[in-house]
Design a protein around this motif. Structure first.
Motif, short mmCIF file in Angstrom:
data_model
loop_
_atom_site.label_atom_id
_atom_site.label_comp_id
_atom_site.label_asym_id
_atom_site.label_seq_id
_atom_site.Cartn_x
_atom_site.Cartn_y
_atom_site.Cartn_z
N PRO A 13 0.76 -1.16 0.11
CA PRO A 13 -0.04 -0.19 0.04
C PRO A 13 0.92 1.33 -0.12
N TRP A 14 0.23 2.31 -0.51
CA TRP A 14 1.11 3.57 -0.90
C TRP A 14 1.89 4.16 0.36
N ILE A 15 0.77 3.93 1.64
CA ILE A 15 1.30 4.45 3.12
C ILE A 15 2.52 3.59 3.47
N ASP A 16 2.34 2.36 3.38
CA ASP A 16 3.59 1.44 3.92
C ASP A 16 4.58 1.68 3.21
N ARG A 17 4.44 1.90 1.90
CA ARG A 17 5.61 1.92 1.01
C ARG A 17 6.48 3.19 1.37
N MET A 18 5.48 4.13 1.15
CA MET A 18 6.49 5.45 1.53
C MET A 18 6.68 5.97 2.95
N ALA A 19 5.97 5.88 4.04
CA ALA A 19 5.99 6.18 5.42
C ALA A 19 6.72 5.11 6.04
N VAL A 20 6.83 3.91 5.66
CA VAL A 20 7.58 2.89 6.51
C VAL A 20 9.02 2.34 5.84
N VAL A 21 8.76 1.99 4.56
CA VAL A 21 9.82 1.47 3.73
C VAL A 21 10.97 2.56 3.50
N ILE A 22 10.55 3.13 2.52
CA ILE A 22 11.27 4.46 1.97
C ILE A 22 11.79 5.10 3.04
N ALA A 23 10.92 5.63 4.07
CA ALA A 23 11.53 6.33 5.24
C ALA A 23 12.49 5.96 5.96
N ALA A 24 12.58 4.52 6.03
CA ALA A 24 13.49 3.92 6.98
C ALA A 24 14.99 3.93 6.03
N ARG A 25 15.05 3.77 4.72
CA ARG A 25 16.31 3.74 4.15
C ARG A 25 16.14 4.62 3.01
N PRO A 26 16.51 6.00 3.32
CA PRO A 26 16.49 7.12 1.99
C PRO A 26 17.54 6.46 0.88
N ASP A 27 17.39 6.74 -0.22
CA ASP A 27 17.95 6.28 -1.30
C ASP A 27 17.71 6.88 -2.55
N PRO A 28 18.70 7.28 -3.51
CA PRO A 28 18.24 7.61 -4.76
C PRO A 28 17.30 6.77 -5.71
N TYR A 29 17.48 5.38 -5.31
CA TYR A 29 16.54 4.75 -6.05
C TYR A 29 15.07 5.12 -5.83
N PHE A 30 14.77 5.55 -4.67
CA PHE A 30 13.28 5.60 -4.22
C PHE A 30 13.06 7.20 -4.65
N LEU A 31 13.80 8.18 -5.33
CA LEU A 31 13.35 9.38 -5.56
C LEU A 31 12.15 9.38 -6.66
N PRO A 32 12.10 8.63 -7.64
CA PRO A 32 10.73 8.75 -8.37
C PRO A 32 9.62 8.29 -7.48
N SER A 33 9.57 7.46 -6.69
CA SER A 33 8.49 7.12 -5.72
C SER A 33 8.16 8.35 -4.75
N VAL A 34 9.01 9.11 -4.33
CA VAL A 34 8.88 10.15 -3.63
C VAL A 34 8.15 11.28 -4.32
N LEU A 35 8.61 11.48 -5.74
CA LEU A 35 8.19 12.61 -6.33
C LEU A 35 6.39 12.40 -6.80
N GLU A 36 6.20 11.11 -7.06
CA GLU A 36 4.83 10.39 -7.22
C GLU A 36 4.13 10.77 -6.02
N PHE A 37 4.62 10.43 -4.90
CA PHE A 37 4.04 10.55 -3.43
C PHE A 37 3.43 11.92 -3.19
N ILE A 38 4.47 13.15 -3.51
CA ILE A 38 4.30 14.55 -3.36
C ILE A 38 3.15 14.68 -4.46
N LYS A 39 3.17 14.22 -5.67
CA LYS A 39 2.20 14.47 -6.50
C LYS A 39 0.66 14.09 -6.10
N GLU A 40 0.60 12.76 -5.60
CA GLU A 40 -0.62 12.29 -5.36
C GLU A 40 -1.15 12.21 -4.14
#
Length: 469
Positions: free
Chosen positions: A342-369
């Protein structure tokens, strides 16, 4: 560090001079410099004699240092040195010191200053030194005339085998690493770990240390201190990666040794190990297809997390290794597992725990949506965590998505987050002025002038930085 004999097979003159400057003891360094000057002056016999003098002084100094540092076995040696020195140049004093010097190399092996190979090499220096200072040892009235490359080789061996290494025994380095890892004030400083526990440690001890770090990091074995096995393993993983930056193949081999034991561990431990080591190539080189299938099954989030249940930290860390290309290649279904979250788990849990350039597209999408003020603020905080990876173009896209999404633009924390983002993108310098100025202009077009949501604090910060007049 300059190359060693093991790395080059030979030591050039420039490297040799560098090694002389790295002799750990200032007093011994003076003796090594004497040998170096003799070599450069063509006094080859004097060079070999001075090299052996540096070796004997180094071993004596190190053993006394170990005694002063609390090594009980070295205390008797220090007492013998003190007794011989107290007699000065009297016959008894000279004989006592000669007796001590005759067993120096054996003592160096016993106290792990050198190994058996180093013993063999240093014995050659001693033998050639005897030929240089006792010409009568050669028959037929021939004078021993060593070649210049022999003197240079002896000096290189003395330096790389003994003189540049600090007086630390193998067991003491290993126990020192264990104490450092278990220290309540532990700070994961990679250069310190490398300099203290690897760079100036002998090959055999290095392998022991690497094997120990790999065993803890992979298997979570019992710890000698107060930390839990999992926390101790997390810290050892930091040390293991520090060692890998120096000798990746040694670490790869050490991790491979744990493969069969790792295979039989319980799923919870395997999942923690995946999160701990899964973004390193030396871990995946030991994972075969059967083990990969097992690990992928442990990452099956829909069956692992019940509705309304907090997302497990270990599962989040395991899924976060998707950022590693080695992990994506080792687990072909990993990206799909990540995308199924789910979006919220992907962003607020997984990506927040380990910031990395790989996740930047997801972060941009999260801001947009972002669909609420709360998720808008989460997106803003996530962008702050990824600020070190931002380029000017990605920053511009993020700010554009932010401006056009009312859930981000009007969330109560976002004006403050905008100022923090400006601070955290200092690495972009003057080039960040344009995207921030365009963002502020776009926001003010949509909000009333002077209103909180027109970002007056950001405007003031841009003026302070000289980006706006």
């Amino acid at each position: 560090m300059p190359p060693t004999l093991a790395a080059k097979g030979d030591v050039g003159l420039a490297d040799l001079e560098t090694f002389v400057g790295q002799v750990w003891s200032p007093d011994v360094r003076l003796l090594a410099e004497d040998a170096w000057r003799c070599y450069n002056a063509g006094a080859i016999r004097a060079c070999i004699a001075a090299t052996w003098t540096a070796v004997t002084a180094d071993i004596i100094t190190k053993l006394v240092w170990l005694a002063d540092d609390g090594d009980n076995k070295a205390v008797s040696f220090r007492n013998s040195i003190a007794a011989a020195q107290s007699k000065g140049l009297q016959r008894d004093g000279v004989r006592a010191m000669q007796s001590i010097e005759s067993s120096l190399l054996a003592n160096a092996v016993e106290f792990e200053l050198i190994d058996s190979i180093g013993l063999r090499e240093l014995e050659r220096i001693r033998e050639d030194r005897n030929l240089c200072v006792h010409p009568s040892l050669r028959t037929l009235d021939d004078v021993y005339e060593p070649r210049p490359e022999v003197a240079r080789g002896h000096l290189a061996v003395a330096l790389t085998t003994l003189l540049i290494h600090p007086p630390v025994q193998g067991r003491k380095v290993v126990s020192g690493l264990a104490a450092y890892i278990d220290d309540p004030s532990f700070v994961p400083t990679v250069p310190y770990i490398q300099a203290t526990f690897f760079d100036r440690v002998r090959s055999a001890t290095k392998q022991t240390i690497v094997n120990l770090a790999a065993k803890h990091a992979v298997l979570e074995i019992d710890t000698p201190g107060q930390l839990s096995a999992a926390d101790y393993a997390d810290r050892m993983a930091v040390a293991l990666d520090a060692f890998a930056q120096r000798d990746r193949e040694s670490v790869r081999a050490a991790v491979a040794k744990q493969k069969e034991r790792f295979r039989t561990l319980d799923g919870a431990t395997q999942l923690r190990t995946l999160g701990r080591l899964g973004d390193h190539d030396y871990f995946w080189s030991s994972v075969d297809r059967a083990l990969a299938t097992r690990l992928l099954g442990l990452l099956d989030a829909p069956s692992s997390v019940a509705e309304g249940q907090a997302f497990p930290r270990d599962l989040a860390a395991g899924l976060a290794v998707v950022r590693s290309r080695d992990a994506r290649e080792g687990l072909p279904g990993l990206e799909q597992r990540f995308e199924d979250l789910p979006w919220i788990d992907r962003m607020a849990v997984v990506i927040a725990a380990r910031p990395d350039p790989y996740f930047l597209p997801s972060v941009l999408e999260f801001i947009k949506e972002a669909w609420s003020f709360r998720t808008g603020e989460q997106a803003g905080r996530l962008l702050i965590k990824h600020a070190p990876f931002l380029t000017v173009d990605i920053l511009a896209t993020a700010l554009e998505n932010w401006c056009t999404n009312v859930q981000c633009r009007r969330a109560s924390e976002m004006p403050e987050i905008a100022v923090r983002l400006l601070q955290h993108t200092a690495h972009l310098g003057q080039s960040r002025a344009k995207p921030f100025a365009e963002f502020l202009s776009g926001v003010q077009e949509m909000e009333e002038e002077g209103d909180y949501y027109s970002y007056p604090a950001l405007e003031a910060a841009l003026v302070t930085h000289g980006y706006l007049r």
